[in-house]
Design a protein around this motif. Structure first.
Motif, PDB file in Angstrom:
ATOM      1  N   ARG A 111     -30.982 -10.411  -3.919  1.00 18.57           N
ATOM      2  CA  ARG A 111     -31.001  -9.766  -5.249  1.00 18.57           C
ATOM      3  C   ARG A 111     -31.073  -8.262  -5.041  1.00 18.57           C
ATOM      4  NH1 ARG A 111     -34.270 -11.114 -10.601  1.00 18.57           N
ATOM      5  NH2 ARG A 111     -34.223  -9.057 -11.565  1.00 18.57           N
ATOM      6  N   ILE A 112     -30.289  -7.547  -5.839  1.00 18.62           N
ATOM      7  CA  ILE A 112     -30.357  -6.094  -5.828  1.00 18.62           C
ATOM      8  C   ILE A 112     -30.417  -5.620  -7.275  1.00 18.62           C
ATOM      9  CG2 ILE A 112     -27.846  -5.801  -5.648  1.00 18.62           C
ATOM     10  CD1 ILE A 112     -28.555  -3.309  -3.844  1.00 18.62           C
ATOM     11  N   ASN A 113     -31.414  -4.848  -7.608  1.00 18.00           N
ATOM     12  CA  ASN A 113     -31.556  -4.324  -8.959  1.00 18.00           C
ATOM     13  C   ASN A 113     -30.830  -2.984  -9.056  1.00 18.00           C
ATOM     14  OD1 ASN A 113     -33.021  -6.558  -9.815  1.00 18.00           O
ATOM     15  ND2 ASN A 113     -34.955  -5.655  -9.199  1.00 18.00           N
ATOM     16  N   ALA A 114     -29.515  -3.055  -8.893  1.00 18.98           N
ATOM     17  CA  ALA A 114     -28.685  -1.854  -8.828  1.00 18.98           C
ATOM     18  C   ALA A 114     -28.615  -1.132 -10.165  1.00 18.98           C
ATOM     19  CB  ALA A 114     -27.285  -2.215  -8.344  1.00 18.98           C
ATOM     20  N   MET A 115     -28.577  -1.866 -11.257  1.00 23.05           N
ATOM     21  CA  MET A 115     -28.524  -1.230 -12.576  1.00 23.05           C
ATOM     22  C   MET A 115     -29.770  -0.391 -12.804  1.00 23.05           C
ATOM     23  SD  MET A 115     -26.437  -1.095 -15.209  1.00 23.05           S
ATOM     24  CE  MET A 115     -25.516  -2.602 -15.290  1.00 23.05           C
ATOM     25  N   ASP A 116     -30.922  -0.938 -12.442  1.00 23.30           N
ATOM     26  CA  ASP A 116     -32.178  -0.204 -12.595  1.00 23.30           C
ATOM     27  C   ASP A 116     -32.200   1.035 -11.707  1.00 23.30           C
ATOM     28  OD1 ASP A 116     -33.004  -2.178 -14.364  1.00 23.30           O
ATOM     29  OD2 ASP A 116     -34.212  -3.240 -12.865  1.00 23.30           O
ATOM     30  N   LYS A 117     -31.730   0.901 -10.472  1.00 22.41           N
ATOM     31  CA  LYS A 117     -31.729   2.032  -9.537  1.00 22.41           C
ATOM     32  C   LYS A 117     -30.776   3.122 -10.022  1.00 22.41           C
ATOM     33  CE  LYS A 117     -33.741   2.883  -6.270  1.00 22.41           C
ATOM     34  NZ  LYS A 117     -34.895   3.797  -6.059  1.00 22.41           N
ATOM     35  N   ALA A 118     -29.603   2.739 -10.525  1.00 20.43           N
ATOM     36  CA  ALA A 118     -28.646   3.730 -11.051  1.00 20.43           C
ATOM     37  C   ALA A 118     -29.263   4.479 -12.231  1.00 20.43           C
ATOM     38  CB  ALA A 118     -27.341   3.054 -11.441  1.00 20.43           C
ATOM     39  N   ALA A 119     -29.972   3.770 -13.104  1.00 22.11           N
ATOM     40  CA  ALA A 119     -30.646   4.415 -14.243  1.00 22.11           C
ATOM     41  C   ALA A 119     -31.732   5.363 -13.742  1.00 22.11           C
ATOM     42  CB  ALA A 119     -31.235   3.359 -15.173  1.00 22.11           C
ATOM     43  N   GLU A 120     -32.466   4.935 -12.730  1.00 26.07           N
ATOM     44  CA  GLU A 120     -33.501   5.786 -12.136  1.00 26.07           C
ATOM     45  C   GLU A 120     -32.898   7.056 -11.532  1.00 26.07           C
ATOM     46  OE1 GLU A 120     -36.135   5.376  -8.160  1.00 26.07           O
ATOM     47  OE2 GLU A 120     -36.268   3.656  -9.526  1.00 26.07           O
ATOM     48  N   MET A 121     -31.688   6.928 -10.971  1.00 28.64           N
ATOM     49  CA  MET A 121     -30.991   8.087 -10.390  1.00 28.64           C
ATOM     50  C   MET A 121     -30.277   8.914 -11.466  1.00 28.64           C
ATOM     51  SD  MET A 121     -29.458   6.348  -6.913  1.00 28.64           S
ATOM     52  CE  MET A 121     -28.912   7.898  -6.183  1.00 28.64           C
ATOM     53  N   LYS A 122     -30.378   8.456 -12.720  1.00 29.65           N
ATOM     54  CA  LYS A 122     -29.809   9.141 -13.880  1.00 29.65           C
ATOM     55  C   LYS A 122     -28.290   9.287 -13.804  1.00 29.65           C
ATOM     56  CE  LYS A 122     -34.029  11.769 -14.885  1.00 29.65           C
ATOM     57  NZ  LYS A 122     -34.860  10.695 -14.655  1.00 29.65           N
ATOM     58  N   ASN A 123     -27.629   8.260 -13.242  1.00 30.26           N
ATOM     59  CA  ASN A 123     -26.172   8.269 -13.180  1.00 30.26           C
ATOM     60  C   ASN A 123     -25.663   6.831 -13.067  1.00 30.26           C
ATOM     61  OD1 ASN A 123     -23.429   8.499 -12.486  1.00 30.26           O
ATOM     62  ND2 ASN A 123     -23.784  10.520 -11.577  1.00 30.26           N
ATOM     63  N   ALA A 124     -25.204   6.282 -14.184  1.00 30.31           N
ATOM     64  CA  ALA A 124     -24.724   4.899 -14.204  1.00 30.31           C
ATOM     65  C   ALA A 124     -23.510   4.697 -13.306  1.00 30.31           C
ATOM     66  CB  ALA A 124     -24.386   4.488 -15.634  1.00 30.31           C
ATOM     67  N   HIS A 125     -22.789   5.769 -13.004  1.00 28.94           N
ATOM     68  CA  HIS A 125     -21.574   5.661 -12.187  1.00 28.94           C
ATOM     69  C   HIS A 125     -21.854   5.307 -10.726  1.00 28.94           C
ATOM     70  CE1 HIS A 125     -18.956   7.009 -15.394  1.00 28.94           C
ATOM     71  NE2 HIS A 125     -19.839   7.955 -15.659  1.00 28.94           N
ATOM     72  N   VAL A 126     -23.100   5.429 -10.263  1.00 31.64           N
ATOM     73  CA  VAL A 126     -23.411   5.093  -8.868  1.00 31.64           C
ATOM     74  C   VAL A 126     -23.837   3.639  -8.705  1.00 31.64           C
ATOM     75  CG1 VAL A 126     -23.983   7.477  -8.241  1.00 31.64           C
ATOM     76  CG2 VAL A 126     -25.820   5.915  -8.933  1.00 31.64           C
ATOM     77  N   PHE A 127     -23.818   2.877  -9.798  1.00 33.60           N
ATOM     78  CA  PHE A 127     -24.194   1.464  -9.757  1.00 33.60           C
ATOM     79  C   PHE A 127     -23.485   0.733  -8.611  1.00 33.60           C
ATOM     80  CE2 PHE A 127     -22.735  -2.819 -11.044  1.00 33.60           C
ATOM     81  CZ  PHE A 127     -23.948  -3.479 -11.093  1.00 33.60           C
ATOM     82  N   ASN A 128     -22.157   0.882  -8.533  1.00 36.61           N
ATOM     83  CA  ASN A 128     -21.409   0.149  -7.510  1.00 36.61           C
ATOM     84  C   ASN A 128     -21.744   0.626  -6.100  1.00 36.61           C
ATOM     85  OD1 ASN A 128     -20.039   2.610  -7.828  1.00 36.61           O
ATOM     86  ND2 ASN A 128     -18.020   1.684  -7.606  1.00 36.61           N
ATOM     87  N   MET A 129     -22.097   1.879  -5.947  1.00 38.65           N
ATOM     88  CA  MET A 129     -22.457   2.385  -4.621  1.00 38.65           C
ATOM     89  C   MET A 129     -23.833   1.866  -4.187  1.00 38.65           C
ATOM     90  SD  MET A 129     -19.745   3.846  -3.759  1.00 38.65           S
ATOM     91  CE  MET A 129     -20.187   4.701  -2.258  1.00 38.65           C
ATOM     92  N   VAL A 130     -24.730   1.651  -5.132  1.00 36.72           N
ATOM     93  CA  VAL A 130     -26.027   1.034  -4.829  1.00 36.72           C
ATOM     94  C   VAL A 130     -25.778  -0.388  -4.313  1.00 36.72           C
ATOM     95  CG1 VAL A 130     -28.233   0.253  -5.790  1.00 36.72           C
ATOM     96  CG2 VAL A 130     -27.282   2.462  -6.506  1.00 36.72           C
ATOM     97  N   VAL A 131     -24.907  -1.117  -5.002  1.00 33.31           N
ATOM     98  CA  VAL A 131     -24.574  -2.488  -4.582  1.00 33.31           C
ATOM     99  C   VAL A 131     -23.933  -2.469  -3.192  1.00 33.31           C
ATOM    100  CG1 VAL A 131     -23.211  -4.549  -5.096  1.00 33.31           C
ATOM    101  CG2 VAL A 131     -24.331  -3.302  -6.958  1.00 33.31           C
ATOM    102  N   LEU A 132     -23.016  -1.535  -2.977  1.00 34.88           N
ATOM    103  CA  LEU A 132     -22.365  -1.422  -1.669  1.00 34.88           C
ATOM    104  C   LEU A 132     -23.396  -1.148  -0.573  1.00 34.88           C
ATOM    105  CD1 LEU A 132     -19.758  -1.425  -0.021  1.00 34.88           C
ATOM    106  CD2 LEU A 132     -19.470   0.991  -0.609  1.00 34.88           C
ATOM    107  N   GLY A 133     -24.383  -0.327  -0.868  1.00 29.98           N
ATOM    108  CA  GLY A 133     -25.462  -0.074   0.093  1.00 29.98           C
ATOM    109  C   GLY A 133     -26.211  -1.348   0.449  1.00 29.98           C
TER     110      GLY A 133
END
Length: 181
Positions: A111-133
């Protein structure tokens, strides 16, 4: 090494971009790759998926019916692709988009909470890069250097200033992915 991967979710989540960046990263490192996107006419909001193969040797066919790794970012994608993960394979899901959790016991589930992390980073566009990580933590098939070179190849020059943020998102994904079960 050969990894056969399906990435699936709603259009607009960066599914196709994630696959393209992964494929270009492999190219930058001299690997054999295929990238085969699939999406309906409702590209934004409809289900989209991409098949990526990254290999150290020649790839005989880009057409797959079973996968080593499935990344699923919504419930319809989980329902469709969970049965198609090879026994011993890997399934990665975003906690935000899944209601009925993965049920297979013969694969590794993350499980990866990528949506939450992207919101925390204040940029929804990095969602896919969090998942890729997260994927690269579980299965390090490419290096950060190859990934960074791929970003320069795939992003328009006007977005080069976002590459450090994208690399930071990849590192964040590596930190937050969690093995389930």
């Amino acid at each position: 090494m050969k990894k056969e991967i399906i990435i699936s979710g709603f259009g607009g989540q960066g599914v196709l971009s994630m696959g393209k960046i992964l494929a270009y990263s492999g190219l930058m490192e001299g690997k054999e790759v295929t990238w085969m996107p699939a999406y309906g006419p409702e590209q934004r909001g409809g289900t989209a998926n991409v098949t990526v193969i990254v290999s150290d040797s020649r790839i005989s066919s880009p057409i797959l019916s079973r996968y080593d790794i499935a990344i699923v970012l919504n419930q319809p994608s989980l329902n469709k692709f969970q049965p198609k993960v090879k026994p011993g394979g890997v399934l990665i899901y975003d906690g935000y988009g899944i209601i009925d959790l993965p049920s297979r016991k013969d694969i590794s589930v993350y499980r990866i909470n990528a949506m939450d992390k992207a919101a925390e980073m204040k940029n929804a566009h990095v969602f896919n890069m969090v998942v890729l990580g997260g994927l690269l933590k579980v299965c390090p098939m490419i290096t950060p250097d190859g990934l960074q070179k791929a970003l320069y190849k795939t992003l328009p020059e006007r977005h080069y200033n976002l590459i450090p943020l994208n690399m930071k998102a990849v590192e964040a994904g590596k930190e937050i992915i969690t093995k389930m079960q």
